[in-house]
Design a protein around this motif. Structure first.
Motif, mmCIF file in Angstrom:
data_model
loop_
_atom_site.group_PDB
_atom_site.id
_atom_site.type_symbol
_atom_site.label_atom_id
_atom_site.label_comp_id
_atom_site.label_asym_id
_atom_site.label_seq_id
_atom_site.Cartn_x
_atom_site.Cartn_y
_atom_site.Cartn_z
ATOM 1 N N THR A 1 0.700 -1.314 0.104
ATOM 2 C CA THR A 1 0.101 -0.107 -0.041
ATOM 3 C C THR A 1 0.899 1.114 -0.112
ATOM 4 O O THR A 1 0.765 2.127 -0.957
ATOM 5 N N HIS B 1 -6.569 -4.272 -6.148
ATOM 6 C CA HIS B 1 -7.115 -4.250 -4.856
ATOM 7 C C HIS B 1 -7.250 -2.696 -4.690
ATOM 8 O O HIS B 1 -6.813 -1.899 -5.539
ATOM 9 N N SER C 1 -5.743 -0.790 -2.840
ATOM 10 C CA SER C 1 -4.581 0.062 -2.819
ATOM 11 C C SER C 1 -3.814 0.407 -4.070
ATOM 12 O O SER C 1 -2.787 1.199 -4.413
ATOM 13 N N ASN D 1 -5.899 -10.988 -6.224
ATOM 14 C CA ASN D 1 -6.155 -11.490 -4.922
ATOM 15 C C ASN D 1 -7.622 -12.117 -4.869
ATOM 16 O O ASN D 1 -7.866 -12.545 -3.679
ATOM 17 N N ASP E 1 1.745 -4.021 -9.185
ATOM 18 C CA ASP E 1 1.217 -4.656 -7.787
ATOM 19 C C ASP E 1 1.648 -6.101 -7.643
ATOM 20 O O ASP E 1 1.037 -6.874 -8.032
ATOM 21 N N GLN F 1 0.764 -10.326 -4.612
ATOM 22 C CA GLN F 1 0.231 -11.864 -4.644
ATOM 23 C C GLN F 1 0.959 -12.579 -5.652
ATOM 24 O O GLN F 1 0.831 -13.917 -5.798
ATOM 25 N N SER G 1 4.701 -6.908 -0.458
ATOM 26 C CA SER G 1 4.796 -6.699 1.043
ATOM 27 C C SER G 1 5.484 -7.998 1.738
ATOM 28 O O SER G 1 5.386 -9.114 1.251
ATOM 29 N N HIS H 1 4.828 -9.299 4.500
ATOM 30 C CA HIS H 1 4.060 -10.191 5.578
ATOM 31 C C HIS H 1 3.357 -11.530 4.618
ATOM 32 O O HIS H 1 3.115 -12.255 5.124
ATOM 33 N N LYS H 2 3.225 -11.058 3.252
ATOM 34 C CA LYS H 2 2.596 -12.245 2.440
ATOM 35 C C LYS H 2 3.616 -13.222 1.876
ATOM 36 O O LYS H 2 3.219 -14.072 1.306
HETATM 37 N N1 PMP Z 1 -2.496 -5.609 -3.451
HETATM 38 C C1 PMP Z 1 -2.840 -6.830 -3.663
HETATM 39 C C2 PMP Z 1 -3.269 -7.669 -4.776
HETATM 40 C C3 PMP Z 1 -3.266 -7.568 -2.174
HETATM 41 O O1 PMP Z 1 -3.724 -8.695 -2.257
HETATM 42 C C4 PMP Z 1 -2.882 -6.746 -0.960
HETATM 43 C C5 PMP Z 1 -3.100 -7.276 0.321
HETATM 44 N N2 PMP Z 1 -4.360 -8.024 0.342
HETATM 45 C C6 PMP Z 1 -2.346 -5.429 -1.184
HETATM 46 C C7 PMP Z 1 -2.257 -4.949 -2.406
HETATM 47 C C8 PMP Z 1 -2.004 -4.629 -0.108
HETATM 48 O O2 PMP Z 1 -1.102 -5.077 0.846
HETATM 49 P P1 PMP Z 1 -0.746 -4.489 2.361
HETATM 50 O O3 PMP Z 1 -2.067 -4.657 2.990
HETATM 51 O O4 PMP Z 1 0.318 -5.455 2.769
HETATM 52 O O5 PMP Z 1 -0.061 -3.214 1.911
#
Ligand code: PMP
Length: 408
Positions: A94, A121, A123, A172, A197, A200, A220, A222-223
């Motif tokens: 994000t 997403h 973001s 996602n 992005d 995923q 990210s 954490h994923k």
């Molecule tokens: N883009 C996609 C495709 C996502 O799946 C996600 C997380 N669900 C995000 C962006 C945002 O990631 P974060 O919350 O770690 O910033």
């Protein structure tokens, strides 16, 4: 090939009982569990090396700086960026995408166009709405065809007016893999920049930013088995040099005078303030873990799981799967609904069986509206390296039980 069942032992959070059932964690698109090596690395950092980076000359500060920058090099190698100058640590996807949107504000004019897709997403959606509102540029949205990106629509909407194309690599919700390499070519032929992005995709398949030729690429930690609060923005060096810093303060300056300041070099020009040192080091450790498994092996494993699971889900009457029918273009994200049942009820019933899935709009409201689900939501099961055939079987069983329970 690795043994996913054995792998579970490395992840303390996976080895627990939830609602009297062994946990089956299928919410990996939201966040992934962390192996012991990552948890230990973070603990060791705080216990032994904790200091601020880039400033002190004392031993702990030097250790912390060396480890933080070593993590950046691990990221560089993992995504095959040319240089660590192109690897910026952020809070996550994000933040990374918001930073790029600031660059867009810097370069866009009222007649310009931004192209995104309906599957983005929030973001990778909302920041572009904001950029359009601020600059007067027009936001155009590519649609879907047969559960995936409509490439013809993309070609038609792309024009010399397009300055930025921002797309997800893997949806996602739909799980489809977008052909970024091919898209980069047509976007660049039109003279636009491509923002990807990679939230995923990066955890699940080999990312080579040079081969993909994206101008910016976000993901990210954490994923991908790393900690929360750390992520990456890759950008081509030339563009990062042109891009203004987004935040100002300590660490990112060269000289500060009373009436003006100058910025330090890449990548630190963008990293104002004390960064998430433990997060970056934890991400580096997660990359080591993934590298030991082999990213190609992870991709193959998830593909095999989907090939096993899909026919079984399709055989459940009233279960509708969203996204492409073709397994080839699919990553390990599966959205579905059970006819007549609210996705939240399904997710709650699955939780009672120890199966953790997500239900909702998955931060992709425009897409969910288009999918025409009755509750404006789907159930989503998402997989990772430690997911097993037994997990798939449990999901199928739990879904059958849920269906029976609600139809009696
Ligand atoms: N883009 C996609 C495709 C996502 O799946 C996600 C997380 N669900 C995000 C962006 C945002 O990631 P974060 O919350 O770690 O910033």
């Amino acid at each position: 090939m690795f043994d996913a069942e054995l792998l579970k032992k490395d992840f303390p959070a996976l080895n627990q009982i939830v609602n009297d059932e062994p946990l089956v964690y299928l919410d990996n698109a939201a966040t992934t569990q962390k192996p012991l090596s990552v948890l230990t690395r973070i603990k060791n950092y705080y216990e032994n090396d904790n200091a601020n980076v880039h400033r002190g000359v004392h031993t702990l500060a030097e250790r912390a700086t060396a480890d933080y920058e070593a993590a950046r090099e691990k990221v560089r190698d993992f995504i095959n960026a040319r240089t660590t100058k192109e690897v910026l640590f952020t809070r996550g996807t994000t933040t990374s995408l918001n930073w790029v949107s600031k660059f867009a504000e810097q370069i866009l004019k009222p007649d310009d166009e931004i192209l995104i897709s309906i599957m983005e997403h929030h973001s990778n959606f909302v920041p572009w709405q904001q950029v359009a509102a601020k600059t007067g540029a027009t936001l155009k949205i590519v649609g879907l065809k047969e559960g995936q990106l409509d490439l013809q629509d993309l070609q038609e909407k792309l024009s010399v007016k397009t300055k930025i194309v921002a797309l997800t690599h893997v949806s996602n919700v739909l799980g489809c893999i977008n052909p970024i390499r091919d898209i980069a070519q047509i976007v660049h032929e039109m003279g636009a920049y491509l923002v990807v992005d990679g939230a995923q995709s990066t955890p699940h398949m080999k990312i080579d930013v040079q081969e993909l030729d994206a101008d910016f690429f976000a993901f990210s930690g954490h994923k991908m088995m790393g900690p929360t609060g750390i992520g990456v923005l890759y950008g081509k060096e030339k563009l990062l040099n042109e891009m203004n810093p987004v935040e100002f303060g300590g660490e990112m300056i060269d000289f500060v005078y009373e009436d003006y300041s100058t910025w330090t070099e890449l990548p630190w020009k963008f990293e104002a303030g004390t960064p998430n040192i433990a997060g970056a080091i934890g991400l580096g450790e997660a990359i080591d873990y993934i590298n030991r498994l082999g990213i190609d092996a992870i991709e193959q494993h998830e593909h095999d799981l989907m090939a096993y699971l899909m026919p079984q889900l399709k055989a459940i009457e009233g279960l509708k799967i969203y996204g492409p029918a073709d397994l080839q273009n699919r990553a390990g994200v599966l959205s579905f609904n059970l006819a007549g049942l609210h996705p939240h009820d399904v997710a709650t019933a699955l939780d009672m069986e120890g199966v953790a899935v997500r239900a909702g709009h998955h931060c992709a409201q425009p897409l969910i509206r288009l999918l025409d689900t009755s509750a404006e939501a789907t159930v989503r099961a998402s997989f990772y390296a430690y997911s097993t055939i037994a997990d798939c079987d449990k999901l199928v069983d739990a879904l059958k039980k849920t269906k029976e329970f609600f139809t009696i």
